[in-house]
Enzyme design. Structure first.
Site, PDB file in Angstrom:
ATOM      1  N   THR A 103      69.389  20.142   7.131  1.00 23.96           N
ATOM      2  CA  THR A 103      69.336  18.735   7.311  1.00 23.96           C
ATOM      3  C   THR A 103      67.624  18.234   7.082  1.00 23.96           C
ATOM      4  O   THR A 103      67.626  16.980   6.546  1.00 23.96           O
ATOM      5  CB  THR A 103      69.602  18.459   8.584  1.00 23.96           C
ATOM      6  N   SER A 142      76.504  13.774   3.064  1.00 22.08           N
ATOM      7  CA  SER A 142      76.103  14.569   4.320  1.00 22.08           C
ATOM      8  C   SER A 142      75.353  15.549   3.912  1.00 22.08           C
ATOM      9  O   SER A 142      75.322  16.152   2.669  1.00 22.08           O
ATOM     10  CB  SER A 142      77.333  15.136   4.975  1.00 22.08           C
ATOM     11  N   THR A 143      74.478  16.235   4.884  1.00 22.44           N
ATOM     12  CA  THR A 143      73.663  17.636   4.477  1.00 22.44           C
ATOM     13  C   THR A 143      74.551  18.453   3.925  1.00 22.44           C
ATOM     14  O   THR A 143      74.230  19.158   3.057  1.00 22.44           O
ATOM     15  CB  THR A 143      72.770  17.902   5.502  1.00 22.44           C
ATOM     16  N   ASN A 144      75.807  18.636   4.678  1.00 27.05           N
ATOM     17  CA  ASN A 144      76.624  19.681   4.304  1.00 27.05           C
ATOM     18  C   ASN A 144      77.315  19.564   2.994  1.00 27.05           C
ATOM     19  O   ASN A 144      78.044  20.692   2.451  1.00 27.05           O
ATOM     20  CB  ASN A 144      77.838  19.475   5.419  1.00 27.05           C
ATOM     21  N   THR A 189      68.809  65.954 -17.484  1.00 29.07           N
ATOM     22  CA  THR A 189      69.721  65.664 -16.465  1.00 29.07           C
ATOM     23  C   THR A 189      69.144  66.223 -15.082  1.00 29.07           C
ATOM     24  O   THR A 189      68.871  67.493 -15.096  1.00 29.07           O
ATOM     25  CB  THR A 189      71.159  66.032 -16.540  1.00 29.07           C
ATOM     26  N   SER A 320      41.214  53.760 -10.199  1.00 25.66           N
ATOM     27  CA  SER A 320      40.857  54.393  -8.664  1.00 25.66           C
ATOM     28  C   SER A 320      39.520  53.948  -8.620  1.00 25.66           C
ATOM     29  O   SER A 320      38.611  53.758  -9.481  1.00 25.66           O
ATOM     30  CB  SER A 320      40.860  55.985  -8.906  1.00 25.66           C
ATOM     31  N   LYS A 326      40.644  57.305 -14.133  1.00 24.09           N
ATOM     32  CA  LYS A 326      42.087  57.485 -13.917  1.00 24.09           C
ATOM     33  C   LYS A 326      42.733  55.785 -14.373  1.00 24.09           C
ATOM     34  O   LYS A 326      41.998  54.890 -13.651  1.00 24.09           O
ATOM     35  CB  LYS A 326      42.320  57.549 -12.374  1.00 24.09           C
TER      36      LYS A 326
END
Length: 474
Positions: A103, A142-144, A189, A320, A326
């Site tokens: 609303t 309506s808001t709905n 796998t 790092s 790194k």
């Protein structure tokens, strides 16, 4: 100096509103009541544009039905056009997470549109006796029915953009697959050596997975284009003209360029959040597969000397503050984190949809907030991966070549020729001695050198010539 104000009134009483604001008393109360996220609905421009489109369509319908004078309707329509073009977005100040089933968002839109329409007609803001936020801008609504319709339109617009970003990412993987089409590597796998494949096949798979998800997004968008606009409070259409729903939906389809259509049952459509749950599930699917892909990129680039080291990700920043030199896989890492967020948002959407009661779900604001954030962050993650990572990936070709020819996984290719038992013995010998399968097989006289060369040729190992390209995948 105190800010100049005007006085507006609602059912609670009088309230001061900043004199220069386009919003009004209902919005001010909502701002006071809901300080949850630290942001406003203006962070979602697709939602603001969708709200304006819904109000514009409603006004056109009410004008055609003789319910709004042409002058007032014209000013409201002009105000909506401006908002859809990006004007006044800063006036949409309510928190996206709010009580009241949306609303406050609807009121915010009504007030901004009404005050801009007043200004267009030469009247001061707040003179609601001329154009009223509810009696005129919200007429027959309506808001709905307004809020869920606007949310659906906003989600569709965001989906289109995510689809474009996924397409660009799929293209990046397809181009990289072509570059790596001749690079032999070991497939795995359960993290153990399996059988050979090409690095191009591995990257082509990522492209195919992404394209599959683009199709799922298209299906989800189609479900969102069903609208309950015209159902008003609970779907009965109370206070609405009998012809309003069909006319308003037709105008909304024209304004938005989307195939908006009236719901088959407005009472069902007003309470049912199934399309939101469906979309959330699709976004979770996208997130899970993107995260899995980024896990692969991090794993295969691990090292550079003490890991798999099969590929190199482009260095984009120092990794790092204590370990010089790194470099970390920061782009895949940020995509992983977006995926975790989207997966969490899916649970929020699920619980909010389940919590609906009787003829309305009061929790659509958090559903909209979760979905719009998921879409925006996924889009940004795809764009980042497609521009800052995938194009710069390189292959450690010699390392990959050597790892294939050292792997006992090659023995699988010999099994049709020497049998499972002999292949098992050969694999155990290779593992125990560290010697190549090919050399041991030749020494044992299991196959001739020419036979081994043919069987272990790259195209025979990978089935590359029989595999469809990513571009040809369905």
């Amino acid at each position: 100096m105190a800010q100049a104000t005007r006085i507006e009134h609602d059912l609670i009483g009088d309230k001061e509103v900043p004199v220069g604001a386009y919003y009004g008393v209902h919005t001010v109360r909502a701002v006071e009541n809901f300080t949850i996220t630290g942001s406003t609905i203006a962070q979602f421009p697709e939602l603001i544009a969708a709200l304006a489109a819904v109000k514009q369509a409603a006004t056109r319908a009410n004008r055609d039905l003789g319910l709004l004078p042409p002058g007032i309707a014209g000013a409201i329509i002009d105000a909506c056009e401006e908002i859809r073009a990006g004007r006044l977005i800063e006036e949409f100040v309510v928190d996206p997470v709010q009580g009241g089933a949306g609303t406050s968002t609807n009121m915010n839109a009504n007030e901004v549109i009404a005050n801009r329409a007043l200004e267009i007609l030469g009247h001061p803001r707040g003179h609601y006796d001329v154009i009223h936020p509810l009696d005129h801008v919200n007429l027959g609504q309506s808001t709905n029915d307004v809020y869920p319709t606007a949310v659906r339109l906003a989600l569709v617009a965001s989906l289109r953009r995510l689809g474009d970003s996924l397409g660009a990412l799929a293209t990046a993987f397809t181009e990289k697959a072509a570059e790596f089409s001749d690079v032999l590597k070991m497939g795995r796998t359960q993290l153990q050596d399996a059988v050979p494949m090409t690095l191009g096949q591995e990257f082509s798979t990522y492209a195919v997975m992404i394209e599959e998800d683009r199709l799922r997004l298209t299906e989800a968008a189609a479900l969102l284009l069903e609208s309950n606009l015209g159902g008003t409070a609970i779907g009965t259409g109370i206070n609405g003209h009998p012809d309003y729903a069909e006319l308003a939906c037709a105008y909304l389809a024209d304004i938005s360029g989307e195939g908006v259509r009236p719901a088959g049952d407005f009472i069902e459509a007003t309470q049912d959040c199934g399309a939101f749950v469906q979309l959330s599930g699709v976004l979770k699917r996208v997130a899970v597969k993107l995260s899995k892909t980024c896990n692969d990129l991090r794993l295969t680039s691990s090292g550079p000397t003490a890991g798999l080291g099969e590929i190199n990700l482009p260095p984009v920043q120092a990794g790092s503050s204590i370990m010089p030199g790194k470099v970390n896989p920061v782009i895949p890492e940020v995509v992983n984190q977006v995926a975790f967020e989207v997966i969490g948002n899916d649970l929020t959407v699920t619980m909010a949809a389940e919590a609906g009661q009787l003829q309305l779900n009061a929790f659509e604001p958090v559903i909209a907030y979760s979905l719009l954030r998921s879409l925006a962050h996924l889009r940004a993650a795809c764009d980042t991966l497609a521009t800052r990572c995938v194009p710069g990936i390189t292959a450690n070709r010699e390392h990959l070549h050597d790892s294939v020819h050292r792997s006992v996984g090659l023995v699988t290719a010999l099994t049709p020729h020497i049998g499972y038992a002999a292949s098992t013995a050969l694999a155990r010998q290779a593992l125990a001695t560290g010697r190549p399968v090919k050399d041991l097989a030749a020494e044992a006289g299991l196959l001739s050198t020419d036979q081994l060369d043919t069987i272990l040729r790259a195209e025979n190992l990978t089935g590359h010539s029989a595999r469809p390209s990513a571009a040809a995948a369905p």
